[in-house]
Enzyme design. Sequence first.
Site, PDB file in Angstrom:
ATOM      1  N   ASP A 151      -4.409   7.751   7.781  1.00  0.00           N
ATOM      2  CA  ASP A 151      -5.566   7.026   7.960  1.00  0.00           C
ATOM      3  C   ASP A 151      -4.926   6.379   9.103  1.00  0.00           C
ATOM      4  O   ASP A 151      -6.040   5.330   9.427  1.00  0.00           O
ATOM      5  CB  ASP A 151      -5.953   6.164   7.036  1.00  0.00           C
ATOM      6  CG  ASP A 151      -4.994   5.447   6.443  1.00  0.00           C
ATOM      7  OD1 ASP A 151      -4.127   5.792   6.585  1.00  0.00           O
ATOM      8  OD2 ASP A 151      -5.413   4.901   5.323  1.00  0.00           O
ATOM      9  N   HIS A 165      -0.848   4.964   7.225  1.00  0.00           N
ATOM     10  CA  HIS A 165      -0.774   5.344   6.278  1.00  0.00           C
ATOM     11  C   HIS A 165      -0.206   7.018   6.250  1.00  0.00           C
ATOM     12  O   HIS A 165      -0.922   7.393   7.560  1.00  0.00           O
ATOM     13  CB  HIS A 165      -1.076   5.349   4.747  1.00  0.00           C
ATOM     14  CG  HIS A 165      -1.766   3.390   4.360  1.00  0.00           C
ATOM     15  ND1 HIS A 165      -2.538   3.618   4.387  1.00  0.00           N
ATOM     16  CD2 HIS A 165      -0.653   3.090   3.823  1.00  0.00           C
ATOM     17  CE1 HIS A 165      -2.832   1.999   4.492  1.00  0.00           C
ATOM     18  NE2 HIS A 165      -1.412   1.663   4.030  1.00  0.00           N
ATOM     19  N   SER A 186       0.739  -1.453  -0.029  1.00  0.00           N
ATOM     20  CA  SER A 186      -0.038  -0.529  -0.328  1.00  0.00           C
ATOM     21  C   SER A 186       0.640   1.301  -0.404  1.00  0.00           C
ATOM     22  O   SER A 186       0.173   2.288  -0.255  1.00  0.00           O
ATOM     23  CB  SER A 186      -0.835   0.297   1.108  1.00  0.00           C
ATOM     24  OG  SER A 186      -0.296   0.313   2.376  1.00  0.00           O
TER      25      SER A 186
END
Length: 391
Positions: free
Chosen positions: A351, A354, A41
């Site tokens: 968040d 991240h 991610s």
Amino acid sequence: MAFLSAFLSCILLLSLSLSSSSSSSQFADGCYTSIFAFGDSLTDTGNYLSLCLKGLQTYDRFPFIGLPPYGETFFGRPTGRCSDGRLVLDFIAEHYGLPHVQPYFGGENLNLEAGVNFAVAGVPALDVDFHEERGIHFRNNISMRTQLKWFTDLLPSLCKNSSCKEIFERSLVVFGPFGGDDYGNVFFQKSVEESLEDAQSLQPLIVDAITSAIEELIELGVVNLMVPGMLADGCLAITLSFFYTSYNAHDYDPETGCLTLLNKFDENHNNLLQAALVGIRERHPHVSIVYADYYNASLQLYRSSEKFGFIKRPLKACCGGGGPYNYNSSVPCGYSPSQACVDPSSYINWDGAHLTEAAYKWISKAVLNGHFTIPRINSLCNLPYEKKAYV
Ligand SMILES: *[C@@H]1O[C@H](CO)[C@@H](O)[C@H](O)[C@H]1NC(C)=O
Ligand SMILES: *[C@@H]1O[C@H](CO)[C@@H](O)[C@H](O)[C@H]1NC(C)=O
Ligand SMILES: *[C@@H]1O[C@H](CO)[C@@H](O)[C@H](O)[C@H]1NC(C)=O
Ligand SMILES: *[C@@H]1O[C@H](CO)[C@@H](O)[C@H](O)[C@H]1NC(C)=O
């Protein structure tokens, strides 16, 4: 020899761009014509979301990274990036005058010449079957090796007009980071007592898997690699929340408030990875392998947050569902009633798991100006200073 010709083509491209300064800025600050990327991610520019939308990836609830306020700072819409804006990979592409690297599953008209991003959010470095045998579950059967297979399958079409060798001499491969989701799932699915030991036992296996994958890429002709290490997970709102009641005050770094044990864990991974890269360089002296030190680059932000324009003690997530670090796994960013901060550029954490575009921007600066790479790089072509001086 391959290095030499790579360098010569750099010079050629550079003089081209110098002699036609009015034309496209494609080679403005680099000698690469494309970027290929792999990872999780931290590097995914849209694959996970596309796989979900195409029905190729299963989910219970619509993926929150596909909802506002994801993407609000730069793109003005959710793009599948796990941030409010651009990722380090986007800043690397911009630095070399290239378009943002397109996700492999992004759309019909993939322009292979500009490079492809195979990174998918949530994927482990080790095979999913390996983890399942140890009681660690993943939603889908996609791993680092799957990404490698997609890349290999693409080579016949990629190398249609020019040989793979020629293409890879002008390409940068960004490989990683990998490992965060292997470790994360062990931490979050096992008891606190057993998880650290279990995760530690995976470190040499993960570094070996990364090493084999890089060796495979080199076999295929790749000659310019950037290999990022892991970030400082002990500073992430998701880990700080998860371990909130597990540790005592002395387990936290007084300067940053990060969990020392987890940062040491990442340091160990990163040191094993760097040692492995030394071995690869020795076996393949014609290949340029740059270690990108995301870990130390991010730690300077936590240590001197105000100097970089962030709030004091910037451990809380900008966007989340409340709690001491504004992270609650049942109310992720994107879902009501989670809320985002007014100014994401003053937060490091986006968040929970991240970082914000602002943090990624500083990290990419620190990497691309050569201060947080091993060996130190010259921003022109990513070539180590020593090699350039030699030529
Ligand atoms: C996952 O993928 C691998 C490689 O394609 C395959 O060998 C394995 O059987 C798959 N496992 C499951 C549970 O589908
Ligand atoms: C090969 O050349 C054709 C025609 O110029 C072009 O459309 C295509 O994008 C090229 N493919 C690659 C992989 O460079
Ligand atoms: C950066 O991180 C590594 C872990 O890979 C650590 O061992 C090292 O001392 C750090 N280096 C600097 C310059 O801070
Ligand atoms: C997380 O949010 C849920 C739903 O609003 C709530 O019931 C729960 O208490 C929250 N957990 C924490 C640790 O705040």
